[in-house]
Structures are given as C-alpha cells and as structure tokens.
Write a protein that holds these residues in place. Structure first.
Motif, PDB file in Angstrom:
ATOM      1  N   GLU A 147     -49.418 -45.827  11.422  1.00  0.00           N
ATOM      2  CA  GLU A 147     -48.193 -46.587  11.637  1.00  0.00           C
ATOM      3  C   GLU A 147     -47.883 -46.721  13.120  1.00  0.00           C
ATOM      4  O   GLU A 147     -47.426 -47.789  13.578  1.00  0.00           O
ATOM      5  CB  GLU A 147     -47.027 -45.916  10.907  1.00  0.00           C
ATOM      6  N   CYS A 148     -48.157 -45.681  13.887  1.00  0.00           N
ATOM      7  CA  CYS A 148     -47.925 -45.739  15.336  1.00  0.00           C
ATOM      8  C   CYS A 148     -48.867 -46.733  16.004  1.00  0.00           C
ATOM      9  O   CYS A 148     -48.477 -47.451  16.938  1.00  0.00           O
ATOM     10  CB  CYS A 148     -48.089 -44.351  15.943  1.00  0.00           C
ATOM     11  N   ILE A 149     -50.106 -46.812  15.530  1.00  0.00           N
ATOM     12  CA  ILE A 149     -51.052 -47.796  16.060  1.00  0.00           C
ATOM     13  C   ILE A 149     -50.571 -49.208  15.735  1.00  0.00           C
ATOM     14  O   ILE A 149     -50.646 -50.122  16.576  1.00  0.00           O
ATOM     15  CB  ILE A 149     -52.466 -47.540  15.494  1.00  0.00           C
ATOM     16  N   ARG A 150     -50.071 -49.412  14.523  1.00  0.00           N
ATOM     17  CA  ARG A 150     -49.570 -50.737  14.130  1.00  0.00           C
ATOM     18  C   ARG A 150     -48.435 -51.180  15.050  1.00  0.00           C
ATOM     19  O   ARG A 150     -48.423 -52.319  15.532  1.00  0.00           O
ATOM     20  CB  ARG A 150     -49.097 -50.704  12.678  1.00  0.00           C
ATOM     21  N   ARG A 151     -47.494 -50.283  15.328  1.00  0.00           N
ATOM     22  CA  ARG A 151     -46.378 -50.629  16.212  1.00  0.00           C
ATOM     23  C   ARG A 151     -46.867 -50.941  17.620  1.00  0.00           C
ATOM     24  O   ARG A 151     -46.373 -51.862  18.282  1.00  0.00           O
ATOM     25  CB  ARG A 151     -45.385 -49.467  16.256  1.00  0.00           C
ATOM     26  N   THR A 152     -47.832 -50.166  18.067  1.00  0.00           N
ATOM     27  CA  THR A 152     -48.345 -50.366  19.422  1.00  0.00           C
ATOM     28  C   THR A 152     -49.092 -51.688  19.530  1.00  0.00           C
ATOM     29  O   THR A 152     -48.963 -52.416  20.530  1.00  0.00           O
ATOM     30  CB  THR A 152     -49.264 -49.195  19.820  1.00  0.00           C
ATOM     31  N   ARG A 153     -49.883 -52.045  18.525  1.00  0.00           N
ATOM     32  CA  ARG A 153     -50.584 -53.332  18.549  1.00  0.00           C
ATOM     33  C   ARG A 153     -49.601 -54.499  18.565  1.00  0.00           C
ATOM     34  O   ARG A 153     -49.813 -55.494  19.269  1.00  0.00           O
ATOM     35  CB  ARG A 153     -51.498 -53.435  17.329  1.00  0.00           C
ATOM     36  N   ASN A 154     -48.525 -54.375  17.810  1.00  0.00           N
ATOM     37  CA  ASN A 154     -47.508 -55.420  17.816  1.00  0.00           C
ATOM     38  C   ASN A 154     -46.890 -55.557  19.200  1.00  0.00           C
ATOM     39  O   ASN A 154     -46.619 -56.675  19.666  1.00  0.00           O
ATOM     40  CB  ASN A 154     -46.424 -55.108  16.784  1.00  0.00           C
ATOM     41  N   ALA A 155     -46.658 -54.431  19.858  1.00  0.00           N
ATOM     42  CA  ALA A 155     -46.095 -54.472  21.207  1.00  0.00           C
ATOM     43  C   ALA A 155     -47.078 -55.131  22.180  1.00  0.00           C
ATOM     44  O   ALA A 155     -46.679 -55.949  23.027  1.00  0.00           O
ATOM     45  CB  ALA A 155     -45.760 -53.061  21.671  1.00  0.00           C
TER      46      ALA A 155
END
Length: 394
Positions: A147-155
């Motif tokens: 989930e943290c990777i998903r948020r970071t990719r979106n950023a």
C-alpha cells in the motif's frame, strides 16, 4: 548426573531460618525442593540464574529462576559452564556480589529468544529483476509495504518525486524509475535510495525473530529515521558483545528510553534514540550554530528517558547528504562536551550517520555497517558512572 534435559523443579520461596548455604541481599529465601532445607538466605534471582543447586542434606537439586525472556543478560556475568549439579560445601556470601552467575544453557536460551542473528550478505542489482527481488525482500520485512508503494507511485505520477511518507517504499519506487529510464549515472536521490534499502535489509533480517519486531516493522515505514537508527545501534552493540533490550512502546502516553542494557544485576543503563527531522535528507546540512542548537534541544528532550541515577547514552540519527557532514557533527559534539554543555546524566552521545556517499567513497574514520552507516561516539566528561558505549572513539 546431567540435568540439562530434565524439567527444572520450581524453587520454593518460604519463610524459615535453618543455616543457609548462601547468603545474599534479596528479599526471599530459596528452599530445597526435596526436603525444605534452606539453600539461600536473601535469595536474589538476578544473581543466581538457572543454576542447579544440590542440597547437602537430601541431594535433591533445585534450579533457580530463569532470566526474563526479553531482557538482556547482565554485562557482569559469570558462567559456571555446562549445566550440572552444584553442591555448596561452605556458606557463600553473595550480599555484595555484582556479577550474576548462570550456565551456558541459559545464555544460549536467552540468545535464541532475543539475541541478534548473523548478518546476511545484501546485494542490490540495478535491473528490473533485481528491483522485483528487492521489493519481495523488503515486503517480507515490512508489513503493509504494498500500500505504501502504491501511494508513492501515485505521488511520482503527480510529479512529487520526493514523497517521503514511507522511505523504504520511496526508495523502491525511485530505483525502479531509474532502471526503467535507462539512466546510468547515479544521482544523490539514487544513492540515498540504495542506502536506505541496503541498511534496512542488512539489519532488519537480524531481528525478525524478536517479539518486538512487529513494532519495528510499523516504525520502519512511518518513522524510518528513528527506527533505522535504533536498529543500527542495537546491531552494533550486540555484535561487540553488549546485548540490548527493547522497551515496549508505551500506550496512552508516558516516557521511557527506546532501549537499555544491564551493567550488572541491579544497574540498568538507558539508550535513547533521537532522529531530528532537520538532520535528515533532503534537508541541507545545517550551519555549525544551528547544529549546536538542534543537539542542545535533544539533550533537553531526554529528561524522563535518561535519569540521573543509572544514566544513559543518547544516540543521534542523521542522513544529511553532505560528504563532510559527519566531521562537522562530531566537531560540534566535541565542543559541546568540552564546554560542559551535555547534561551529566548522559554518559555519551553516539552519532549514526546514513552516509549516501559511503558506497562509492567511504567516510574517513568511523565504523561502517555494510559500508553505509558511520557510527561514532563522543564521551561526556561530566558523567561519572560506568560507560556503556565506546564506538569509534578516538
């Protein structure tokens, strides 16, 4: 008779006044499990740890209490060797003893439960396959990473390439973007990302068996500078023969040091970790005056965590990407120590600097963990108690 495989008999602590085999200054009496003969007057379980005592009257063997599972054994420790039956033939005075006595089996038991594991080799292959392998290894150590990777990719997709809410996730996304772009020259961001992952994998796998590891996992994703500093210093101390204990995070308020060590059966030394935001990448290296004020603020912040009784060491974590930052930090700390500005309750200040340039240009002096984290200590001349940490001392 070898009692190593036998179930221990629980010591009986009752009132009585026959002649003891040993005299201590504890608050109870240790009684023979077979005939209720008095074995130890003033029994202190922190001095006689998992020791089999043979009764001279009935020859029964009574085993003293084990050490608490998650607490580090005292530095002042004497092993009686392999477990056997020990017959005390004359009164043993333990009233002034500081060194605890135990056996090899108890040392091995505590090490298996809460001691550090051997270091494993860490390699970072800058290929798509290598990044996928990194993601799998970090995900195994950090629950919630996906989930943290998903948020970071979106950023990243929105143009925020320094979305640092979850540093390990950011590091993985940063390196994947570098590989996918085909860029060969490593930027500072790339070096920082490699450093984060290299150090994380180097130290975390050594503690994943520990009961406190769940707290460490969560902290790594959301409080990375503090968590990784704590794990680096814990690993180094354990490697040099100074086992540490992790304090359980306090729920609902309160203050306690992050870790501690036992000098002996009675004296506990605190280890408090601070990772000031101003000393973390991507902040620029502060001026010497600003650095002095940051350190003085952290000295004051240890009140209630490091007390004036047994004292404790302060660990400062930093990740400023400046090739000379480590030298400046040590110089300012040395000046504060010489001027008497470090509170007397603090035995030493240890710096842990995640130097992103160390993988290609090792920092001068200091001790490195995997070539990535320089660790140095400045002793406090105002502190008068025993010294717990001597890392990279000049």
């Amino acid at each position: 008779m070898d009692l190593a495989q036998e179930a221990p008999q629980r010591p009986r602590l009752i009132q009585g006044s026959p002649a003891p085999l040993a005299i201590g200054n504890g608050g109870t009496r240790l009684i023979c499990a077979g005939c209720e003969n008095l074995l130890v007057e003033g029994y202190d379980p922190r001095l006689l740890i998992a020791v089999d005592i043979e009764c001279h009257r009935c020859s029964s063997v009574t085993r003293t209490e084990q050490w608490p599972d998650l607490e580090p054994l005292p530095n002042a420790l004497v092993t009686l060797g392999q477990r056997g039956r020990f017959l005390i033939e004359q009164t043993l005075n333990l009233s002034t003893a500081k060194s605890s006595m135990t056996c090899d089996q108890e040392i091995a038991r505590i090490q298996a439960i809460s001691g550090i594991r051997p270091a494993a080799a860490v390699g970072i292959a800058l290929t798509l396959e290598g990044i996928a392998d990194l993601e799998a290894r970090v995900s195994h150590l950090c629950r919630g990473l996906d989930e943290c990777i998903r948020r970071t990719r979106n950023a990243f997709a929105r143009g925020n390439r320094r979305f640092l809410n979850h540093p390990p996730a950011w590091a993985l996304v940063q390196l994947r973007a570098m590989v996918e772009s085909g860029r060969r020259a490593l930027s500072t961001d790339d070096l920082v990302a490699m450093n984060y992952l290299h150090v994380s994998l180097s130290v975390l796998s050594r503690w994943q068996h520990h009961e406190r590891f769940r707290d460490i996992q969560a902290a790594l994703l959301f409080e990375f500078p503090h968590a990784i500093t704590q794990m680096i210093i814990a690993s180094y101390l354990a490697d040099v023969g100074t086992p540490i204990g992790f304090n359980e995070p306090l729920r609902g308020g309160g203050r306690s040091p992050d870790m501690y060590l036992n000098f002996d059966a009675r004296v506990r030394h605190a280890i408090e970790v601070k990772a000031p935001e101003q000393l973390q990448w991507p902040h620029a290296s502060p001026t010497a005056g600003r650095l002095e004020r940051i350190l003085e603020d952290k000295f004051r912040a240890t009140r209630g965590q490091i007390n004036g009784g047994d004292g404790g060491a302060l660990v400062i974590g930093a990740s400023v990407a400046d090739r000379v930052f480590g030298d400046v930090l040590l110089k300012v700390l040395g000046e504060l120590a010489a001027a008497g500005e470090i509170p007397s309750r603090i035995s030493a200040v240890t710096t842990v600097w995640l130097n992103p340039y160390s993988s290609i240009e090792p920092a001068a002096g200091g001790l490195s963990l995997g070539g990535q984290a320089a660790v140095k200590t400045v002793l406090n001349p105002r502190y008068t108690g025993p010294v717990a940490i001597r890392i990279g001392e000049d």
